[in-house]
Scaffold this motif. Structure first.
Motif, PDB file in Angstrom:
ATOM      1  N   PRO A 222      35.665  38.617  38.792  1.00  0.00           N
ATOM      2  CA  PRO A 222      36.104  37.659  39.818  1.00  0.00           C
ATOM      3  C   PRO A 222      37.622  37.498  39.823  1.00  0.00           C
ATOM      4  CG  PRO A 222      35.308  36.483  37.901  1.00  0.00           C
ATOM      5  CD  PRO A 222      35.129  37.945  37.596  1.00  0.00           C
ATOM      6  N   SER A 223      38.158  37.163  40.996  1.00  0.00           N
ATOM      7  CA  SER A 223      39.602  36.954  41.110  1.00  0.00           C
ATOM      8  C   SER A 223      39.904  36.053  42.290  1.00  0.00           C
ATOM      9  CB  SER A 223      40.317  38.296  41.278  1.00  0.00           C
ATOM     10  OG  SER A 223      41.699  38.093  41.550  1.00  0.00           O
ATOM     11  N   ARG A 224      40.954  35.252  42.151  1.00  0.00           N
ATOM     12  CA  ARG A 224      41.472  34.458  43.267  1.00  0.00           C
ATOM     13  C   ARG A 224      42.922  34.847  43.564  1.00  0.00           C
ATOM     14  NH1 ARG A 224      38.528  29.954  40.659  1.00  0.00           N
ATOM     15  NH2 ARG A 224      36.616  29.638  41.871  1.00  0.00           N
ATOM     16  N   LYS A 225      43.321  36.006  43.111  1.00  0.00           N
ATOM     17  CA  LYS A 225      44.700  36.449  43.288  1.00  0.00           C
ATOM     18  C   LYS A 225      45.109  36.463  44.760  1.00  0.00           C
ATOM     19  CE  LYS A 225      47.798  40.338  42.322  1.00  0.00           C
ATOM     20  NZ  LYS A 225      47.892  41.711  41.729  1.00  0.00           N
ATOM     21  N   ALA A 226      44.175  36.845  45.629  1.00  0.00           N
ATOM     22  CA  ALA A 226      44.505  36.952  47.057  1.00  0.00           C
ATOM     23  C   ALA A 226      44.893  35.619  47.670  1.00  0.00           C
ATOM     24  CB  ALA A 226      43.331  37.555  47.814  1.00  0.00           C
ATOM     25  N   LEU A 227      44.506  34.519  47.029  1.00  0.00           N
ATOM     26  CA  LEU A 227      44.841  33.199  47.565  1.00  0.00           C
ATOM     27  C   LEU A 227      46.267  32.779  47.214  1.00  0.00           C
ATOM     28  CD1 LEU A 227      41.543  31.202  46.861  1.00  0.00           C
ATOM     29  CD2 LEU A 227      42.143  32.605  48.846  1.00  0.00           C
ATOM     30  N   THR A 228      46.890  33.485  46.278  1.00  0.00           N
ATOM     31  CA  THR A 228      48.234  33.089  45.836  1.00  0.00           C
ATOM     32  C   THR A 228      49.316  34.069  46.275  1.00  0.00           C
ATOM     33  OG1 THR A 228      47.941  34.227  43.706  1.00  0.00           O
ATOM     34  CG2 THR A 228      47.270  31.917  43.818  1.00  0.00           C
ATOM     35  N   LEU A 229      48.923  35.221  46.777  1.00  0.00           N
ATOM     36  CA  LEU A 229      49.905  36.201  47.223  1.00  0.00           C
ATOM     37  C   LEU A 229      50.652  35.707  48.463  1.00  0.00           C
ATOM     38  CD1 LEU A 229      47.885  39.523  46.891  1.00  0.00           C
ATOM     39  CD2 LEU A 229      49.745  38.734  45.405  1.00  0.00           C
ATOM     40  N   ARG A 230      51.888  36.112  48.591  1.00  0.00           N
ATOM     41  CA  ARG A 230      52.692  35.805  49.760  1.00  0.00           C
ATOM     42  C   ARG A 230      53.399  37.079  50.227  1.00  0.00           C
ATOM     43  NH1 ARG A 230      49.788  32.311  49.290  1.00  0.00           N
ATOM     44  NH2 ARG A 230      50.097  30.059  49.378  1.00  0.00           N
TER      45      ARG A 230
END
Length: 242
Positions: A222-230
């Motif tokens: 699992p990852s939530r990295k895509a929610l923090t990328l800009r």
């Protein structure tokens, strides 16, 4: 149409007015609520024809609440239903109903069809909708009528308000924080479904942000990295000839 195709030929003498295609939408959206007693509210009583229909549709023991601004509508109350008199545009009145009868599994707005009332009712009652509950607003074609507070692309119409709900639902993923900040509605709104003249909003209380899953050979990461990328760009950039 299942239940409704059976019910309509044997309906009683109280007038029921609905667009023909609504019944299929009801069947699709509300059948899952028939398995157990629920709490249901309909805004708008008119001639009272929907009271016996919904009483038969939902499971025995359901709490069925109907509201109208016309005091004469109290006479349409039947056993197993509650008719309350007040304006759907009055937040204090709606709050009193939520305290008395809520939370609600299903809310159906067939009231004044005035865009300001539709928006006011949604904002007052949405917090009192249960997890996985649905809020339905019908006769939304009034959003295209200036006399109802609408008009094509009028930002004050309920249709345009509903379109903005889609943005708010996706605000988890914002890449433009100043222009498009996170909206807490994203934590509660699961879907916005548009039909001809009906908008359905489904609630889902999300305790955590969305999670992306990378799955290979039965292993899940699992990852939530895509929610923090800009300032992200597509991994396919320059691979399609553009």
């Amino acid at each position: 149409m299942g239940f409704f195709s059976d019910y309509i030929p044997r309906s009683g003498d109280k007038l029921l007015t609905k667009w023909a295609h609504y019944f299929e939408i009801y069947e699709r959206e509300l059948t899952r609520f028939r398995a157990r007693p629920v709490t249901f509210m309909e805004i708008g009583v008119f001639r009272g024809g929907s009271l016996p229909m919904w009483k038969e549709f939902f499971a025995p023991g359901s709490t069925l609440v109907f509201i109208d601004i016309d005091p004469d509508c109290k006479a349409h109350e039947i056993e197993g239903t509650h008719v309350e008199i007040g304006s759907q545009g009055d937040p204090a009145f709606l709050a009193s109903l939520a305290d008395r009868y809520g939370p609600f599994d299903v809310i159906l707005d067939d009231g004044s069809h005035l865009c300001p009332h539709q928006i006011a009712s949604f904002e007052a009652l949405w917090p009192h909708l249960t997890d996985r509950g649905v809020y339905m607003v019908e006769d939304c074609h009034s959003s295209y009528w200036p006399g109802f507070g609408g008009g094509y692309r009028n930002e004050a119409s309920f249709i345009e308000y509903s379109k903005r709900l889609i943005d708010r639902m996706h605000s988890w993923y914002t890449d433009q924080d100043a222009l498009f900040p996170f909206d807490d509605m994203a934590r509660h709104l699961n879907s916005v479904r548009f039909y001809d003249s009906i908008v359905v909003c489904e609630k889902l209380d999300k305790q955590q942000p969305p999670t992306s899953l990378a799955i290979r050979n039965g292993k899940v990461e699992p990852s939530r990295k895509a929610l923090t990328l800009r300032n992200r760009s597509s991994v396919f950039a320059n691979k399609d000839g553009r």
